[in-house]
Scaffold this motif. Sequence first.
Motif, PDB file in Angstrom:
ATOM      1  N   HIS A 224       0.852  -1.196   0.000  1.00  0.00           N
ATOM      2  CA  HIS A 224       0.000   0.000   0.000  1.00  0.00           C
ATOM      3  C   HIS A 224       0.883   1.239   0.000  1.00  0.00           C
ATOM      4  CE1 HIS A 224       0.952   0.501   4.284  1.00  0.00           C
ATOM      5  NE2 HIS A 224       0.750  -0.807   4.397  1.00  0.00           N
ATOM      6  N   HIS A 225       0.253   2.406  -0.136  1.00  0.00           N
ATOM      7  CA  HIS A 225       1.020   3.647  -0.209  1.00  0.00           C
ATOM      8  C   HIS A 225       0.954   4.454   1.076  1.00  0.00           C
ATOM      9  CE1 HIS A 225      -3.072   4.877  -1.253  1.00  0.00           C
ATOM     10  NE2 HIS A 225      -2.754   6.088  -0.878  1.00  0.00           N
ATOM     11  N   ALA A 226       0.446   3.855   2.145  1.00  0.00           N
ATOM     12  CA  ALA A 226       0.360   4.567   3.435  1.00  0.00           C
ATOM     13  C   ALA A 226       1.676   4.435   4.199  1.00  0.00           C
ATOM     14  CB  ALA A 226      -0.808   4.033   4.259  1.00  0.00           C
ATOM     15  N   ASP A 227       2.752   4.959   3.619  1.00  0.00           N
ATOM     16  CA  ASP A 227       4.052   4.896   4.288  1.00  0.00           C
ATOM     17  C   ASP A 227       4.196   6.067   5.254  1.00  0.00           C
ATOM     18  OD1 ASP A 227       4.574   7.119   2.652  1.00  0.00           O
ATOM     19  OD2 ASP A 227       5.572   5.899   1.139  1.00  0.00           O
ATOM     20  N   SER A 228       5.337   6.141   5.927  1.00  0.00           N
ATOM     21  CA  SER A 228       5.530   7.166   6.958  1.00  0.00           C
ATOM     22  C   SER A 228       5.452   8.573   6.379  1.00  0.00           C
ATOM     23  CB  SER A 228       6.868   6.961   7.669  1.00  0.00           C
ATOM     24  OG  SER A 228       7.945   6.966   6.741  1.00  0.00           O
ATOM     25  N   ALA A 229       5.994   8.757   5.170  1.00  0.00           N
ATOM     26  CA  ALA A 229       5.943  10.084   4.554  1.00  0.00           C
ATOM     27  C   ALA A 229       4.512  10.483   4.236  1.00  0.00           C
ATOM     28  CB  ALA A 229       6.794  10.106   3.287  1.00  0.00           C
ATOM     29  N   ALA A 230       3.731   9.527   3.721  1.00  0.00           N
ATOM     30  CA  ALA A 230       2.329   9.814   3.392  1.00  0.00           C
ATOM     31  C   ALA A 230       1.522  10.121   4.653  1.00  0.00           C
ATOM     32  CB  ALA A 230       1.723   8.635   2.647  1.00  0.00           C
ATOM     33  N   LEU A 231       1.819   9.408   5.745  1.00  0.00           N
ATOM     34  CA  LEU A 231       1.084   9.650   6.983  1.00  0.00           C
ATOM     35  C   LEU A 231       1.462  10.987   7.609  1.00  0.00           C
ATOM     36  CD1 LEU A 231       0.990   6.113   8.644  1.00  0.00           C
ATOM     37  CD2 LEU A 231      -0.754   7.262   7.274  1.00  0.00           C
ATOM     38  N   ARG A 232       2.724  11.371   7.486  1.00  0.00           N
ATOM     39  CA  ARG A 232       3.116  12.693   7.987  1.00  0.00           C
ATOM     40  C   ARG A 232       2.399  13.791   7.212  1.00  0.00           C
ATOM     41  NH1 ARG A 232       8.339  10.337   8.332  1.00  0.00           N
ATOM     42  NH2 ARG A 232       8.888  11.217   6.293  1.00  0.00           N
ATOM     43  N   SER A 233       2.302  13.621   5.920  1.00  0.00           N
ATOM     44  CA  SER A 233       1.601  14.592   5.090  1.00  0.00           C
ATOM     45  C   SER A 233       0.123  14.629   5.441  1.00  0.00           C
ATOM     46  CB  SER A 233       1.783  14.244   3.607  1.00  0.00           C
ATOM     47  OG  SER A 233       1.048  15.113   2.787  1.00  0.00           O
ATOM     48  N   ALA A 234      -0.472  13.442   5.653  1.00  0.00           N
ATOM     49  CA  ALA A 234      -1.893  13.380   6.003  1.00  0.00           C
ATOM     50  C   ALA A 234      -2.147  13.996   7.369  1.00  0.00           C
ATOM     51  CB  ALA A 234      -2.367  11.931   5.975  1.00  0.00           C
ATOM     52  N   ALA A 235      -1.214  13.789   8.306  1.00  0.00           N
ATOM     53  CA  ALA A 235      -1.361  14.383   9.641  1.00  0.00           C
ATOM     54  C   ALA A 235      -1.421  15.898   9.555  1.00  0.00           C
ATOM     55  CB  ALA A 235      -0.209  13.939  10.541  1.00  0.00           C
ATOM     56  N   PHE A 236      -0.609  16.462   8.662  1.00  0.00           N
ATOM     57  CA  PHE A 236      -0.623  17.917   8.469  1.00  0.00           C
ATOM     58  C   PHE A 236      -1.916  18.369   7.791  1.00  0.00           C
ATOM     59  CE2 PHE A 236       0.223  21.592   5.745  1.00  0.00           C
ATOM     60  CZ  PHE A 236       0.654  22.518   6.685  1.00  0.00           C
ATOM     61  N   THR A 237      -2.310  17.646   6.749  1.00  0.00           N
ATOM     62  CA  THR A 237      -3.495  18.021   5.977  1.00  0.00           C
ATOM     63  C   THR A 237      -4.764  17.976   6.819  1.00  0.00           C
ATOM     64  OG1 THR A 237      -2.481  17.195   3.943  1.00  0.00           O
ATOM     65  CG2 THR A 237      -4.877  17.459   3.938  1.00  0.00           C
ATOM     66  N   SER A 319     -13.404  15.406   0.557  1.00  0.00           N
ATOM     67  CA  SER A 319     -12.176  14.611   0.553  1.00  0.00           C
ATOM     68  C   SER A 319     -12.325  13.358   1.411  1.00  0.00           C
ATOM     69  CB  SER A 319     -11.000  15.453   1.068  1.00  0.00           C
ATOM     70  OG  SER A 319     -10.801  16.596   0.260  1.00  0.00           O
ATOM     71  N   ASN A 320     -11.772  12.266   0.916  1.00  0.00           N
ATOM     72  CA  ASN A 320     -11.789  11.015   1.664  1.00  0.00           C
ATOM     73  C   ASN A 320     -10.856  11.141   2.874  1.00  0.00           C
ATOM     74  OD1 ASN A 320     -11.474   8.353   2.600  1.00  0.00           O
ATOM     75  ND2 ASN A 320     -11.697   7.511   0.545  1.00  0.00           N
ATOM     76  N   PRO A 321     -11.361  10.922   4.091  1.00  0.00           N
ATOM     77  CA  PRO A 321     -10.531  11.117   5.283  1.00  0.00           C
ATOM     78  C   PRO A 321      -9.663   9.914   5.642  1.00  0.00           C
ATOM     79  CG  PRO A 321     -12.737  10.500   5.949  1.00  0.00           C
ATOM     80  CD  PRO A 321     -12.759  10.575   4.441  1.00  0.00           C
ATOM     81  N   HIS A 322      -9.603   8.909   4.783  1.00  0.00           N
ATOM     82  CA  HIS A 322      -8.943   7.652   5.151  1.00  0.00           C
ATOM     83  C   HIS A 322      -7.508   7.855   5.622  1.00  0.00           C
ATOM     84  CE1 HIS A 322      -7.870   3.456   5.206  1.00  0.00           C
ATOM     85  NE2 HIS A 322      -6.944   3.642   4.288  1.00  0.00           N
ATOM     86  N   MET A 323      -6.700   8.598   4.864  1.00  0.00           N
ATOM     87  CA  MET A 323      -5.305   8.801   5.263  1.00  0.00           C
ATOM     88  C   MET A 323      -5.224   9.606   6.556  1.00  0.00           C
ATOM     89  SD  MET A 323      -3.389   7.159   3.171  1.00  0.00           S
ATOM     90  CE  MET A 323      -1.778   7.863   3.508  1.00  0.00           C
ATOM     91  N   GLY A 324      -6.095  10.580   6.718  1.00  0.00           N
ATOM     92  CA  GLY A 324      -6.135  11.329   7.976  1.00  0.00           C
ATOM     93  C   GLY A 324      -6.483  10.441   9.149  1.00  0.00           C
ATOM     94  N   HIS A 325      -7.397   9.503   8.932  1.00  0.00           N
ATOM     95  CA  HIS A 325      -7.756   8.559   9.991  1.00  0.00           C
ATOM     96  C   HIS A 325      -6.567   7.692  10.376  1.00  0.00           C
ATOM     97  CE1 HIS A 325     -12.372   8.689   9.043  1.00  0.00           C
ATOM     98  NE2 HIS A 325     -11.945   9.753   9.687  1.00  0.00           N
ATOM     99  N   LEU A 326      -5.819   7.219   9.363  1.00  0.00           N
ATOM    100  CA  LEU A 326      -4.637   6.398   9.664  1.00  0.00           C
ATOM    101  C   LEU A 326      -3.635   7.174  10.512  1.00  0.00           C
ATOM    102  CD1 LEU A 326      -3.958   4.636   6.221  1.00  0.00           C
ATOM    103  CD2 LEU A 326      -4.958   3.617   8.269  1.00  0.00           C
TER     104      LEU A 326
END
Length: 418
Positions: A224-237, A319-326
């Motif tokens: 999947h693409h939910a790596d640490s960089a993607a989660l840091r970006s989602a946390a900010f968003t 917007s889909n909140p999935h990455m923000g939820h992770l």
Amino acid sequence: MRPIRLPEPPSGFSGVPDILDGAIRRALVIGNGFAGAENQCIGLVRSLGLADRHSFQRVTRPRGGINEWLHWIPISLHKKINYVVKSVWGDSRFRTTVESNKVMPLSAEKSGLLNVLEADPKQIAVMARESFEKEGPLLVIASGRDTIPVASTIRKLAPENVFVIQIQHPRSRLDRFDLVITPRHDYYPQTAQAQEQIPWFLQRWITPRDHPDSHVILTVGALHHADSAALRSAAFTWHDELAYLPKPLLVVNIGGPTSNCPYGADLAKELIAKLQDVLWSCGSLRISFSRRTPLNVSEMFLSVFRANSKVHIWDGEGSNPHMGHLAWADAFVVTADSVSMLSEVCSTGKPVYIAGAERCRWKFADFRNSLQERGAVRAFTGKEDISETWSYPPLNDTAESAAQVHEALAKRGWRICT
């Protein structure tokens, strides 16, 4: 005449430019139109450092009407049948999909097919050969059953110019690809327990015909693409919307029934009751549905929780909140039908509770058992205190697979140029 003495080359100089020295600078992702498969390719591309240097094409099946009954046949035959049907009955302005007993137009934007080229293996192979000397080898990453003939044909036509990775088990002839990446539970049909459940005349069609070898990478779950960089970006968003919610934040991801995980309103009623039992220990509860969630199931959750100030249900708008939820959740409850959803939440290292696992069989049950053995998941009973936390080694399949891809490329004398 004295010869001209040239300066010594710098240390590590191979004598040929990077492009001619097996340096891979580009990738081509071949998808099948389904997020669960395509996200695996994107995740691997990101982990390999080629996120900004890849192109994307798709293999798409005809959809709507009679096509919904033909998804099990080879895609080439399916397209021929669709062509004949269109020739006889005429071409409709809109393709259709059935939802809630209503026929609705399926636009290109909604289906995610807008401006995406249809993968043509012959054209891709020609491009790889003609651009090889100038741009180096082409890394091809494909996922899903319908992409198998395309990816294997590319490798057959341009074996010296491409490196082809097939994600998800192709069932037979693994030597058609340079690498195959697949979960261990795809080999569950080869176990003695599974063989007892398969009628003998179906075994050759259900069971992978080849055992894993040196060019098969086995994972626990899905890439999947939910790596640490993607989660840091989602946390900010998602900071402003999720950071200030009362804690602990429990996120519930609800999928949909499959042939090996059949359920409906029965599981919805059971899950609603259990969520009501743990709501006292939650600061906030957020619920999301997948595109496979039956309408009657989502409506049940809405009717019970709509008026509860602690609960927010994403209605599919915005917007889909999935990455923000992770990124922001403290714990998860996930239905057992989706390997992708479970793989993503188990990569966070946060508590994960599975709902409906007892309804799943076959390799889905084998996957759940592997997660339980790792201590990554627990059954959701409704007796939990969500404020109590526990931990486990997070799944790291994508990064671990990327490391093995680097090793396989090195054996061929190639490398990814970063």
